[in-house]
Design a protein around this motif. Structure first.
Motif, short mmCIF file in Angstrom:
data_model
loop_
_atom_site.label_atom_id
_atom_site.label_comp_id
_atom_site.label_asym_id
_atom_site.label_seq_id
_atom_site.Cartn_x
_atom_site.Cartn_y
_atom_site.Cartn_z
N ALA A 30 -63.25 -52.85 -48.02
CA ALA A 30 -62.55 -53.18 -46.77
C ALA A 30 -61.21 -52.46 -46.70
N LEU A 31 -60.49 -52.43 -47.81
CA LEU A 31 -59.19 -51.76 -47.85
C LEU A 31 -59.34 -50.26 -47.60
N LEU A 32 -60.32 -49.64 -48.23
CA LEU A 32 -60.56 -48.21 -48.03
C LEU A 32 -60.91 -47.92 -46.58
N LEU A 33 -61.73 -48.77 -45.98
CA LEU A 33 -62.09 -48.60 -44.58
C LEU A 33 -60.85 -48.73 -43.68
N ASP A 34 -60.00 -49.72 -43.96
CA ASP A 34 -58.76 -49.90 -43.18
C ASP A 34 -57.83 -48.71 -43.31
N VAL A 35 -57.67 -48.19 -44.52
CA VAL A 35 -56.78 -47.06 -44.76
C VAL A 35 -57.30 -45.81 -44.04
N GLU A 36 -58.59 -45.54 -44.14
CA GLU A 36 -59.16 -44.38 -43.45
C GLU A 36 -59.02 -44.53 -41.94
N LEU A 60 -56.74 -45.44 -53.97
CA LEU A 60 -58.08 -45.98 -53.73
C LEU A 60 -59.17 -44.98 -54.11
N GLU A 61 -58.97 -43.73 -53.76
CA GLU A 61 -59.96 -42.70 -54.13
C GLU A 61 -60.03 -42.55 -55.65
N HIS A 62 -58.88 -42.63 -56.29
CA HIS A 62 -58.87 -42.53 -57.76
C HIS A 62 -59.64 -43.70 -58.38
N GLY A 80 -43.26 -39.59 -41.76
CA GLY A 80 -42.28 -40.54 -42.27
C GLY A 80 -42.74 -41.28 -43.51
N GLU A 81 -41.98 -42.32 -43.79
CA GLU A 81 -42.20 -43.13 -44.98
C GLU A 81 -43.55 -43.85 -44.92
N GLY A 82 -43.92 -44.33 -43.74
CA GLY A 82 -45.19 -45.03 -43.59
C GLY A 82 -46.36 -44.15 -43.96
N SER A 83 -46.30 -42.89 -43.55
CA SER A 83 -47.37 -41.94 -43.89
C SER A 83 -47.43 -41.70 -45.40
N TYR A 84 -46.27 -41.68 -46.04
CA TYR A 84 -46.22 -41.51 -47.49
C TYR A 84 -46.97 -42.66 -48.17
N TYR A 85 -46.66 -43.89 -47.76
CA TYR A 85 -47.30 -45.06 -48.37
C TYR A 85 -48.80 -45.08 -48.09
N LEU A 86 -49.17 -44.72 -46.87
CA LEU A 86 -50.58 -44.69 -46.51
C LEU A 86 -51.33 -43.66 -47.35
N THR A 87 -50.76 -42.48 -47.49
CA THR A 87 -51.38 -41.42 -48.27
C THR A 87 -51.46 -41.80 -49.75
N THR A 88 -50.40 -42.41 -50.26
CA THR A 88 -50.39 -42.85 -51.66
C THR A 88 -51.46 -43.91 -51.90
N THR A 89 -51.58 -44.84 -50.96
CA THR A 89 -52.61 -45.88 -51.08
C THR A 89 -53.99 -45.26 -51.04
N TYR A 90 -54.18 -44.32 -50.12
CA TYR A 90 -55.48 -43.64 -50.02
C TYR A 90 -55.80 -42.91 -51.33
N GLY A 91 -54.84 -42.20 -51.86
CA GLY A 91 -55.07 -41.49 -53.12
C GLY A 91 -55.40 -42.44 -54.25
N GLU A 139 -66.19 -34.22 -52.16
CA GLU A 139 -65.88 -35.14 -51.06
C GLU A 139 -64.37 -35.39 -50.97
N ILE A 140 -63.74 -35.60 -52.12
CA ILE A 140 -62.30 -35.84 -52.13
C ILE A 140 -61.55 -34.57 -51.73
N GLN A 141 -61.98 -33.44 -52.27
CA GLN A 141 -61.34 -32.18 -51.91
C GLN A 141 -61.45 -31.93 -50.40
N ASP A 142 -62.62 -32.22 -49.84
CA ASP A 142 -62.81 -32.04 -48.40
C ASP A 142 -61.92 -33.01 -47.62
N SER A 143 -61.84 -34.24 -48.08
CA SER A 143 -61.00 -35.24 -47.42
C SER A 143 -59.52 -34.84 -47.47
N ILE A 144 -59.06 -34.38 -48.61
CA ILE A 144 -57.66 -33.94 -48.74
C ILE A 144 -57.41 -32.72 -47.86
N HIS A 145 -58.36 -31.80 -47.83
CA HIS A 145 -58.22 -30.61 -46.99
C HIS A 145 -58.12 -31.00 -45.51
#
Length: 188
Positions: free
Chosen positions: A11-17, A43-45, A30-41, A61-67
């Motif tokens: 559920a968290l991964l779905l919400d973040v995406e 979760l993927e880890h 901004g800062e919000g994007s930093y936290y969102l990206t960090t959370t996404y990373g 899949e992760i490389q494509d998502s990051i790209h």
């Protein structure tokens, strides 16, 4: 990561995406994007921890998502005319350095628009008695209603020699309002 592991990961991964796809482009710097990206990373880890331990490389899949994220971020950065730092103005109430608030401003925000924000933020009883001034070298200079505070800020920020300046929202006399639109003298 400890907190995330103990949460509802799917559920968290779905919400973040979902948030990453729908986030307003102006907020992606901004800062919000930093936290969102960090959370996404994170979760993927967590999601691919065993695979990463074995292969020691990111999955396709992760490389494509990051790209895809990097491409969106680059495109959105090009759409934003200025960095988020330049889109904020610190304004003090009555005198420089006292009761300072940070207000958002777009390049086309006028002094009159910023005065409306100040009246609301500072909750002044008679906003029509107040004006937006810039304090430079001990002299208050009222900005005209149509002057652009971000342009004024950029002028002082890039001036040589550097000048210390403050935006102040303060009561102004009617005489100041009539004669104070001489801001161009301060830029010289």
């Amino acid at each position: 990561m400890y907190v995330l592991v103990r949460s509802n990961l799917p559920a968290l991964l779905l919400d973040v995406e979902y948030m990453m796809e729908l986030m307003d482009p102006t907020l992606q710097l901004g800062e919000g994007s930093y936290y969102l990206t960090t959370t996404y990373g994170a979760l993927e880890h967590i999601k691919n921890y065993d695979k990463l331990a074995v292969t020691r490389q990111l999955s396709l899949e992760i490389q494509d998502s990051i790209h895809r994220w990097e491409r969106r971020r680059t495109l959105n950065k090009a759409r934003v005319s200025r960095s988020s730092v330049q889109d904020f103005i610190n304004v003090s109430l009555n005198e420089a350095g006292s009761n300072t608030k940070t207000l958002g401003a777009r390049p086309d925000t006028t002094a009159q628009d910023l005065c409306r924000q100040c009246a609301e933020k500072f909750e002044v009883p008679e906003p029509e008695r107040y004006g937006l001034c810039v304090l430079v070298d001990g002299i208050y200079q009222q900005l005209g209603p149509q002057e652009l505070p971000l342009t004024v800020k950029a002028t002082f920020h890039h001036s040589e020699p550097k000048k210390e300046y403050y935006f102040v929202y303060k009561p102004v006399s009617s005489e100041e309002g009539k004669t104070s639109n001489h801001h161009s003298k301060l830029r010289a």
